[in-house]
Design a protein around this motif. Structure first.
Motif, PDB file in Angstrom:
ATOM      1  N   ALA A 186       0.828  -1.156  -0.192  1.00 28.79           N
ATOM      2  CA  ALA A 186       0.095  -0.315   0.283  1.00 28.79           C
ATOM      3  C   ALA A 186       0.843   1.230   0.104  1.00 28.79           C
ATOM      4  CB  ALA A 186      -0.511   0.052   0.787  1.00 28.79           C
TER       5      ALA A 186
ATOM      6  N   TRP B 183      -2.441   6.965  -2.398  1.00 25.47           N
ATOM      7  CA  TRP B 183      -2.788   6.123  -3.883  1.00 25.47           C
ATOM      8  C   TRP B 183      -2.989   6.486  -5.525  1.00 25.47           C
ATOM      9  CZ3 TRP B 183      -3.578   0.644  -3.641  1.00 25.47           C
ATOM     10  CH2 TRP B 183      -3.392   0.438  -2.376  1.00 25.47           C
TER      11      TRP B 183
ATOM     12  N   PRO C 104      -9.151   2.787  -0.660  1.00 25.75           N
ATOM     13  CA  PRO C 104      -8.422   1.322  -1.160  1.00 25.75           C
ATOM     14  C   PRO C 104      -7.871   0.726   0.194  1.00 25.75           C
ATOM     15  CG  PRO C 104      -7.352   3.286  -2.098  1.00 25.75           C
ATOM     16  CD  PRO C 104      -8.471   4.068  -1.192  1.00 25.75           C
ATOM     17  N   ASP C 105      -7.435  -0.476  -0.233  1.00 24.31           N
ATOM     18  CA  ASP C 105      -6.629  -1.292   0.535  1.00 24.31           C
ATOM     19  C   ASP C 105      -5.805  -2.420  -0.182  1.00 24.31           C
ATOM     20  OD1 ASP C 105      -5.328  -1.920   3.081  1.00 24.31           O
ATOM     21  OD2 ASP C 105      -7.229  -2.864   4.021  1.00 24.31           O
ATOM     22  N   ILE C 106      -4.944  -2.698   0.302  1.00 26.84           N
ATOM     23  CA  ILE C 106      -4.192  -4.166   0.338  1.00 26.84           C
ATOM     24  C   ILE C 106      -3.872  -5.129   1.507  1.00 26.84           C
ATOM     25  CG2 ILE C 106      -1.698  -3.088  -0.003  1.00 26.84           C
ATOM     26  CD1 ILE C 106      -1.373  -4.221  -2.330  1.00 26.84           C
TER      27      ILE C 106
ATOM     28  N   VAL D 251      -5.888  -5.949  -3.881  1.00 27.66           N
ATOM     29  CA  VAL D 251      -5.935  -4.602  -3.930  1.00 27.66           C
ATOM     30  C   VAL D 251      -7.795  -4.865  -3.492  1.00 27.66           C
ATOM     31  CG1 VAL D 251      -7.026  -2.580  -4.529  1.00 27.66           C
ATOM     32  CG2 VAL D 251      -5.054  -3.450  -5.331  1.00 27.66           C
TER      33      VAL D 251
ATOM     34  N   LYS E 270      -6.044  -7.008  -9.172  1.00 25.64           N
ATOM     35  CA  LYS E 270      -4.483  -6.934  -9.370  1.00 25.64           C
ATOM     36  C   LYS E 270      -4.734  -5.052  -9.729  1.00 25.64           C
ATOM     37  CE  LYS E 270      -2.863 -11.073  -9.154  1.00 25.64           C
ATOM     38  NZ  LYS E 270      -1.453 -11.509  -9.819  1.00 25.64           N
TER      39      LYS E 270
END
Length: 216
Positions: free
Chosen positions: A41, A45, A148-150, A156, A191
């Motif tokens: 992350a 972003w 967003p997060d990973i 993602v 992704k």
């Protein structure tokens, strides 16, 4: 102390019987634009990306494609919102994509404490409405804000501010297009490949035996 200069292509010999010395020049230039798989992350972003479904099999990899939106939003849950990697003109070498057309460039931009997800080519903003993935011609702050997060596997998750039963920007493995998902299980996680395009080339001006350029 006296100064001397060596023009491009010329040499300077130091001492009797010495070795000719050639000047070393460095030039910064734009390299080809590539997109590298995001595996951690970022602090911010913001930037340009290519978004794909979660797979390592290039034969079943699909790329998000920009589609036209409208002021009130257009449902884009259909096969027009994606292209198969093999049909997109994109080359995937390991974790690096090249040859990416503008149709597949997706821009994430800060919008307060959230991010917008915009198609660079179509100019539309993706959002959630009535549990469907919609495209808007301008930002609808109620529908177009994403977080967003990973995870540790580099997958993602984009969660919409609207919430409800279908808050995720996901992928339908049965219908083969991007849609609003009800969960964040691996089949629905995406992704992201992030844009990278700057290189520096070092070279010398030896006219007899010039070395190959070295990109760093």
């Amino acid at each position: 102390a006296p100064r001397c200069s060596i023009p491009a292509g010329a040499s300077r010999t130091v001492g009797t019987g010495g070795t000719p010395l050639y000047a070393l020049y460095a030039r910064e230039e734009d390299g080809p634009i590539v997109y590298e798989l995001l595996t951690a992350a970022p602090a911010d972003w913001s930037g340009n990306y290519v978004i794909t479904n979660n797979t390592t099999n290039t034969g079943s990899m699909y790329v998000l494609k920009g589609v036209a939106g409208s002021a009130n939003g257009t449902n884009v849950e259909n096969s027009n919102n994606r292209s198969k990697l093999a049909d997109s003109g994109i080359t995937l070498d390991g974790n690096t994509m090249s040859g990416v057309a503008n149709d597949y460039v997706i821009t994430l931009s800060k919008n307060g404490s959230y991010y917008t997800v915009k198609s660079a080519a179509a100019g539309c903003y993706y959002g959630i409405s009535s549990s469907y993935l919609y495209a808007y011609s301008s930002v609808n702050s109620t529908n177009c804000d994403w977080t967003p997060d990973i995870n540790n596997s580099g997958l993602v998750q984009l969660k919409n501010k609207v919430g409800g039963n279908y808050p995720y920007f996901g992928w339908s493995s049965s219908k083969n297009y991007f849609w609003a998902s009800s969960s964040n299980k691996n089949a629905d996680i995406l992704k992201l490949y992030k844009e990278k395009h700057t290189s520096v080339t070092y070279y010398r001006t030896d006219p007899v035996d010039p070395p190959d350029p070295v990109d760093v």
